[in-house]
Design an enzyme around this catalytic site. Sequence first.
Site, PDB file in Angstrom:
ATOM      1  N   SER A   1      64.556  71.824  10.039  1.00  0.00           N
ATOM      2  CA  SER A   1      64.189  70.458   9.759  1.00  0.00           C
ATOM      3  C   SER A   1      62.816  70.291   9.093  1.00  0.00           C
ATOM      4  CB  SER A   1      64.199  69.655  11.061  1.00  0.00           C
ATOM      5  OG  SER A   1      63.242  70.175  11.961  1.00  0.00           O
TER       6      SER A   1
ATOM      7  N   SER B   1      63.606  75.615  12.765  1.00  0.00           N
ATOM      8  CA  SER B   1      63.197  74.652  11.740  1.00  0.00           C
ATOM      9  C   SER B   1      61.986  75.030  10.905  1.00  0.00           C
ATOM     10  CB  SER B   1      62.925  73.294  12.380  1.00  0.00           C
ATOM     11  OG  SER B   1      64.142  72.654  12.568  1.00  0.00           O
TER      12      SER B   1
HETATM   13  N1  GLN Z   1      68.736  73.021  13.122  1.00  0.00           N
HETATM   14  C1  GLN Z   1      68.431  73.034  14.525  1.00  0.00           C
HETATM   15  C2  GLN Z   1      68.799  71.702  15.133  1.00  0.00           C
HETATM   16  O1  GLN Z   1      69.245  70.892  14.434  1.00  0.00           O
HETATM   17  C3  GLN Z   1      66.990  73.359  14.748  1.00  0.00           C
HETATM   18  C4  GLN Z   1      66.092  72.225  14.542  1.00  0.00           C
HETATM   19  C5  GLN Z   1      64.655  72.514  14.863  1.00  0.00           C
HETATM   20  O2  GLN Z   1      64.262  73.671  15.035  1.00  0.00           O
HETATM   21  N2  GLN Z   1      63.888  71.443  14.996  1.00  0.00           N
HETATM   22  O3  GLN Z   1      68.659  71.464  16.270  1.00  0.00           O
END
Ligand code: GLN
EC number: 6.3.5.7
Length: 388
Positions: free
Chosen positions: A36, A60
């Site tokens: 993200s 993320s």
């Molecule tokens: N893609 C993962 C999720 O949607 C990780 C997101 C993150 O690390 N903030 O939860």
Amino acid sequence: MDEFGMGSKTIFSIHGPTVNPAAASDDPGPRAAGGSSGGSAAAVAAGQCRIALGSDTGGSVRLPAAWCGVVGFKPTYGRISRHGLVAYGSSLDTVGVLGRTVDDVRAAFQAVSVSDARDMTCMTQQVRSRIDRLVAQARPPASSVNKPLSGICIGIPAEYWVDELSDTTVDAWRSGADRLASLGADIVSVSLPHTKSALPVYYTIALAEASSNLARYDGIRYGRRSSEQPPNEATNASQKYANTRSEGFGDEVQRRILLGTYVMTSAACQQFYAPAQKLRRLIQQDFDAAFALPNAMHSGNRSRGEGVDALLFPTAIGPAPKLDGSSEESRVEAYVNDVMTVPASLAGIPAVSVPAGVSKNGLPVGLQLVAQYGDDEFLLETASRLCS
Ligand code: GLN
């Protein structure tokens, strides 16, 4: 970024998607930056800044770093204070650093890796000193200039060798292992048998915690409030919450809050949440069994045993996907992007993604190095050798 850090492509935002600046100019159509923290990775990749912070709950920082061709480091859980960070999954949330080089990332990490009484999960100075002592005893400094990694053992986990890996990713993985071997490291195969459970375990625990963390956005005590007036007094409070939360959260966040609330209901808790917690422990124990260094959290002062110093595997199964294809992708397919990054998050151990070449059509590929709890400095040292 994706709203509340929920996503892997930075497409869930009222500002629209983040476009990957690393894609070659002749590549047709925009590519995902990863998420993200896609904005952080894109800003670094586009040369707008040398370093950026991101938050890594399940990958993320590492996934966008890999897709944008920069370095992304998720330190050990508790190294960097989360004071000021909006909580997503509190047992997983970790502040990470993105940069063009490992040296830049390391300098920024050293500046922000300090204790902070405002985050109760942030390691105290006492804990930091104990971990540093344990690590220093376990691994003498490198003695050979030509073979700086002699005496170091790197594990290749068999379970990450999945059919979905793109050819470029496999090639990058092989070259990365060869590079470390040429510096003197022993390369061995290891097994992390519970890896296949990591993705469902992650999405159970992260969403349960998110539903609880985001409950504060009620528009009464906290967060944006709907201006729509409920029709009558009787339904006043609950209708106001409903309006506020329906208007204020995006679709993906609402979907996740619903799922997270469901797994925490008394009926589903025993079926989903409790087994997920047990499996999380087994995933952590797989890593502990693989590493030579004992886990400072669980193993007291046990000395170095048999095992590897770090693990090497890809950050993602392939390079950045096209942005326009995302609407055809099912939810589950979207969650699969995180399959390589969530295990280290569940174990709370440090992991770094470094650029490892480009695909035939010029898209960056990332490799991940993962080390034992608290072994952040060694991990960055090894990452910088892998890149040099
Ligand atoms: N893609 C993962 C999720 O949607 C990780 C997101 C993150 O690390 N903030 O939860």
